[in-house]
Design an enzyme around this catalytic site. Structure first.
Site, PDB file in Angstrom:
ATOM      1  N   CYS A  54       0.822  -1.211   0.000  1.00 18.22           N
ATOM      2  CA  CYS A  54       0.000   0.000   0.000  1.00 18.22           C
ATOM      3  C   CYS A  54       0.857   1.262   0.000  1.00 18.22           C
ATOM      4  CB  CYS A  54      -0.864   0.030   1.249  1.00 18.22           C
ATOM      5  SG  CYS A  54      -1.717  -1.500   1.582  1.00 18.22           S
TER       6      CYS A  54
ATOM      7  N   ARG B 289       4.743   0.249  -6.358  1.00 23.94           N
ATOM      8  CA  ARG B 289       4.783  -0.635  -5.184  1.00 23.94           C
ATOM      9  C   ARG B 289       3.767  -1.761  -5.302  1.00 23.94           C
ATOM     10  NH1 ARG B 289       6.675   2.290  -0.216  1.00 23.94           N
ATOM     11  NH2 ARG B 289       5.275   0.932   0.903  1.00 23.94           N
TER      12      ARG B 289
ATOM     13  N   TRP C 117      -3.120  -2.590  -1.281  1.00 19.24           N
ATOM     14  CA  TRP C 117      -2.767  -3.951  -1.729  1.00 19.24           C
ATOM     15  C   TRP C 117      -3.472  -4.875  -0.738  1.00 19.24           C
ATOM     16  CZ3 TRP C 117       0.078  -8.235   0.111  1.00 19.24           C
ATOM     17  CH2 TRP C 117       0.533  -9.123  -0.877  1.00 19.24           C
TER      18      TRP C 117
ATOM     19  N   ASN D 244      -1.394   1.313   6.144  1.00 21.86           N
ATOM     20  CA  ASN D 244      -0.583   0.231   5.558  1.00 21.86           C
ATOM     21  C   ASN D 244      -0.265  -0.733   6.683  1.00 21.86           C
ATOM     22  OD1 ASN D 244      -0.538   1.810   3.324  1.00 21.86           O
ATOM     23  ND2 ASN D 244       1.658   2.222   3.350  1.00 21.86           N
ATOM     24  N   GLY D 245      -0.344  -2.030   6.405  1.00 26.12           N
ATOM     25  CA  GLY D 245       0.002  -3.011   7.436  1.00 26.12           C
ATOM     26  C   GLY D 245      -1.202  -3.838   7.828  1.00 26.12           C
TER      27      GLY D 245
ATOM     28  N   GLU E 109      17.921 -16.731  -9.944  1.00 29.46           N
ATOM     29  CA  GLU E 109      17.486 -15.356 -10.170  1.00 29.46           C
ATOM     30  C   GLU E 109      16.830 -15.215 -11.550  1.00 29.46           C
ATOM     31  OE1 GLU E 109      16.908 -12.874  -8.519  1.00 29.46           O
ATOM     32  OE2 GLU E 109      17.100 -11.106  -9.774  1.00 29.46           O
TER      33      GLU E 109
ATOM     34  N   LYS F 285      13.057 -13.897 -12.081  1.00 26.45           N
ATOM     35  CA  LYS F 285      12.746 -12.732 -12.938  1.00 26.45           C
ATOM     36  C   LYS F 285      11.681 -13.105 -13.955  1.00 26.45           C
ATOM     37  CE  LYS F 285      13.997 -10.002 -11.284  1.00 26.45           C
ATOM     38  NZ  LYS F 285      14.797  -9.997 -10.116  1.00 26.45           N
TER      39      LYS F 285
ATOM     40  N   GLU G 110       8.187 -13.707 -12.388  1.00 30.30           N
ATOM     41  CA  GLU G 110       7.607 -12.477 -11.842  1.00 30.30           C
ATOM     42  C   GLU G 110       6.895 -11.631 -12.891  1.00 30.30           C
ATOM     43  OE1 GLU G 110      11.078 -10.565  -9.918  1.00 30.30           O
ATOM     44  OE2 GLU G 110       9.631 -10.054  -8.359  1.00 30.30           O
TER      45      GLU G 110
ATOM     46  N   HIS H 112      19.020 -35.462 -11.159  1.00 26.87           N
ATOM     47  CA  HIS H 112      18.377 -36.019  -9.964  1.00 26.87           C
ATOM     48  C   HIS H 112      16.872 -35.734  -9.934  1.00 26.87           C
ATOM     49  CE1 HIS H 112      22.230 -37.186  -8.339  1.00 26.87           C
ATOM     50  NE2 HIS H 112      22.686 -35.971  -8.617  1.00 26.87           N
TER      51      HIS H 112
ATOM     52  N   LYS I 190       6.464  -3.938  -4.608  1.00 30.41           N
ATOM     53  CA  LYS I 190       7.885  -3.621  -4.614  1.00 30.41           C
ATOM     54  C   LYS I 190       8.496  -3.846  -3.245  1.00 30.41           C
ATOM     55  CE  LYS I 190      11.750  -2.233  -6.265  1.00 30.41           C
ATOM     56  NZ  LYS I 190      12.456  -3.279  -7.020  1.00 30.41           N
TER      57      LYS I 190
HETATM   58  O1  M6R Z   1      13.524  -4.956  -0.646  1.00 25.37           O
HETATM   59  P1  M6R Z   1      14.068  -6.336  -0.497  1.00 25.37           P
HETATM   60  O2  M6R Z   1      15.354  -6.541  -1.201  1.00 25.37           O
HETATM   61  O3  M6R Z   1      14.174  -6.772   0.940  1.00 25.37           O
HETATM   62  O4  M6R Z   1      12.989  -7.274  -1.188  1.00 25.37           O
HETATM   63  C1  M6R Z   1      13.090  -8.668  -1.157  1.00 25.37           C
HETATM   64  C2  M6R Z   1      12.187  -9.297  -2.201  1.00 25.37           C
HETATM   65  O5  M6R Z   1      10.844  -8.985  -1.946  1.00 25.37           O
HETATM   66  C3  M6R Z   1      12.542  -8.830  -3.618  1.00 25.37           C
HETATM   67  O6  M6R Z   1      13.884  -9.064  -3.924  1.00 25.37           O
HETATM   68  C4  M6R Z   1      11.652  -9.535  -4.662  1.00 25.37           C
HETATM   69  O7  M6R Z   1      11.972 -10.885  -4.733  1.00 25.37           O
HETATM   70  C5  M6R Z   1      11.823  -8.835  -6.013  1.00 25.37           C
HETATM   71  N1  M6R Z   1      10.543  -8.506  -6.557  1.00 25.37           N
HETATM   72  C6  M6R Z   1      12.546  -9.654  -7.000  1.00 25.37           C
HETATM   73  O8  M6R Z   1      12.609  -9.080  -8.267  1.00 25.37           O
END
Ligand code: M6R
Length: 614
Positions: A2, A27, A74, A98-99, A486, A490, A493, A509, A609
């Site tokens: 949020c 975000r 959110w 937020n929260g 990674e 990516k 996501e 395996h 984010k």
């Molecule tokens: O802000 P942070 O690095 O602590 O965030 C951790 C993860 O939420 C963040 O890296 C997430 O996996 C990304 N969206 C990856 O692209």
């Protein structure tokens, strides 16, 4: 997650708040709303979906008041509907939050008994009624929020306004971020500095349990437990509004991919002394004694930052001869890990606000550990709870998919490992100097990788051919295994294609069963010590009719004959810098797949984010 923007000033605030919310769109959110005081009457507008839906409503019936608050939600408690969108109201009181309020069920029951009627499924609405209840008992708005806070359990950043006390915004935080922006004749509350950078760069980062009373001509700060007055400690943020804009690129993610040579140069800037063959890190308060007596080192993070930690482990082992545990924060905090006062914990986080990472370091601190951090956002919660922070200086990262934050974390970890190696006397001067010289070339290597001739073509060809794939595998060995993880993260996501990262040697395996002509495998196989072993894995994929996308060194003469598609990286990259450089094809592959599919690259569905809920 949020977003919050509150404004008290002289100008009509509707556009200012909407502009701030727009800057927080990255975000992630699913509904939006605004409440503005119009001469003693509170007007609210809320909409499901994107901010533009709210803007359409506001165009038909604009608000003209000069103080108000806006929110992007959110969903956690209750579906992403208009009724559940913030602000939530109780009479003249409006609240954005937020929260999560953990004790909302019992508070709801209590407030219902008092006659308050609930209009939404959210936990937030209890705050509005609670504040209204304290207002009805005769408290001014700040005291009403102060008393309400003593009843709330959970994590929150809130901003409350009341049309019967015009001109005052009251903000408070517990575990969720909130900042106060100090302008000329106008002041702000926001969940993220980027929301208000266009109007002020003088920021007070609210501490845990602080309450801010914000009016257009001044801000007062109070301790949320005692209501004692506290001094404001503004810092001048150097990020400019332009840094948070697209600068001609189609998406923030693409811009941020191309910013990596500059970002990595900024991580290195002022931190390398070639003369002494040392890393200059006054912000890391660790002595040789601290390291020599440390019982263990933990790297703690989530998501992409955790992948950076996995690469970091190779650096710490190779350059400092120290073993490190690399832990998912969301798991570590629930384990009974033997953390003690001789443990060093290094939290890695782009945002500095990730709830799981924050909770894990708090646990570790309780057990006596010394907590350091690697972070991008200056003044965020994780650095504030650390004894020292190595800032990555990547600049604002707006795209939800982390790119430059990741590569700058890799460089920060590399620096830290050299630093530890030197402090512990395990890295001699000549080797350290060679290592540092190589690291100083990282920006130009990234630049070279981004400007190889015909660079975009293979990505576009792959996207055209494979954008409808249901699943993809990513294989890497040694320090490229985390890059395979990674790459898969990516891709899933932002393109919503299922993807799995695997250690190349693990394929036989189990994952090999997935391979057929419809499942492309991305293989990280540049020239390194594992070159031939990984090439054998490639052969195993091809023997099962699996299409191969090969990340190869540009001087690999056989690459094209071994693969359906080749993603070249410059030749001659030192092995320790390969994770950094091979990150680029992972990011670009995900980007082009998503762009070809037409997904929302910068704000992919369901993601946020900064993940400020546990
Ligand atoms: O802000 P942070 O690095 O602590 O965030 C951790 C993860 O939420 C963040 O890296 C997430 O996996 C990304 N969206 C990856 O692209």
């Amino acid at each position: 997650m949020c977003g919050i923007v509150g404004f008290a000033g002289h100008e009509p605030c509707m556009d200012i708040i909407v502009d701030g919310l727009r800057r927080l769109e990255y975000r992630g959110y699913d509904s939006a709303g605004i409440a503005v005081d119009e001469g003693g009457t509170l007007r609210t507008a809320r909409s499901e979906g994107k901010l533009d839906n709210l803007v359409k409503k506001l165009r038909l019936e604009p608000f003209y008041g000069t103080f108000g608050v806006g929110h992007t939600r959110w969903a956690t408690h209750g579906r992403p509907t208009e009724d559940n969108a913030h602000p939530h109201r109780s009479g003249s009181v409006a609240v954005v939050h937020n929260g999560i309020i953990e004790n909302h069920v019992e508070l709801k029951a209590e407030l219902r008994q008092k006659g308050y009627v609930f209009q939404s499924e959210t936990d937030t609405e209890v705050i509005a009624h609670l504040v209204a209840d304290f207002r009805a008992a005769g408290h001014d708005l700040a005291h009403a929020v102060f008393h309400a806070m003593s009843r709330l359990h959970g994590a929150y950043a809130i901003v409350v306004i009341d049309a019967t006390e015009p001109g005052t915004l009251v903000g408070a935080r517990l575990a969720s971020p909130l900042v106060v922006g100090l302008g000329q004749g106008e002041n702000f509350l926001a969940s993220d500095v980027s929301a208000i950078l266009a109007r002020t760069r003088d920021i007070h980062f609210l501490e845990e349990g602080q309450l801010a009373i914000v009016k257009r001509d001044g801000v007062e700060l109070r301790d949320a437990t005692t209501f004692e007055s506290l001094p404001l400690r503004p810092v001048h943020v150097t990020w400019t509004p332009a840094m948070a804009e697209k600068g001609g690129y189609k998406h923030f993610m693409l811009k941020e991919i191309h910013e990596q040579p500059r970002a990595v140069a900024d991580t290195l800037r002022g931190r390398v002394s070639l003369e002494r063959a040392e890393v200059v890190l006054p912000e890391v308060p660790l002595t040789r004694e601290d390291l020599a007596t440390a019982s263990q080192i933990y790297l703690v993070a989530c998501g992409t930052s955790w992948h950076a930690g996995l690469v970091g482990r190779y650096h710490f082992e190779d350059l400092a001869g120290v073993a490190v545990h690399v832990e998912l924060a969301s798991e570590l905090r629930y384990r009974n890990a033997p953390i003690d006062d001789r443990t060093i914990v290094i939290a890695i986080s782009q945002s500095g606000e990730t709830a799981d990472t924050l909770a894990a370091i708090r646990e570790a601190k309780k057990k006596g550990a010394k907590v350091l951090s690697i972070c991008n956002v200056i003044g965020s919660s994780i650095p504030r709870e650390s004894v020292g922070t190595l800032y990555t200086h990547a600049g604002p990262e707006i795209g939800v998919a982390s790119t430059k934050a990741f590569t700058t974390q890799l460089v920060a970890l590399h620096l830290l490992a050299i630093h530890f190696g030197r402090l512990l006397g395990r890295l001699d001067e000549a080797t350290a100097r060679t290592e540092l010289e190589a690291l100083l070339h990282a920006p130009s290597l990234l630049e070279a990788a981004l400007t190889l001739p015909g660079h975009d073509e293979p990505y576009i060809a792959i996207a055209r051919r494979w954008h409808e794939a249901h699943s993809m595998l990513f294989l890497g060995r040694g320090n490229l295994y985390p890059i395979a993880l990674e790459g898969a993260l990516k891709l899933k996501e932002i393109s919503y294609i299922h993807a799995e990262g695997q250690a190349a040697g693990e394929m036989k395996h189990g994952p090999i069963a997935l391979i057929d002509e419809r499942v492309p495998t991305v293989i990280l196989n540049p020239r390194d010590a594992h070159f031939l072993k990984t090439r054998s894995n490639l052969a195993e994929v091809r023997a099962r009719s699996g299409p191969v996308i090969l990340v190869a060194s540009a001087d690999d003469p056989d690459a094209a004959s071994h693969a359906d598609h080749v993603l070249p990286i410059p030749a001659g990259i030192p092995s320790r810098l390969l994770p950094l450089v091979t990150s680029l094809p992972m990011q670009l592959l995900a980007y082009h797949m998503a762009d070809f599919k037409g997904t929302d690259v910068d704000q992919p569905r369901n993601l946020a984010k900064s993940v400020t809920v546990e």
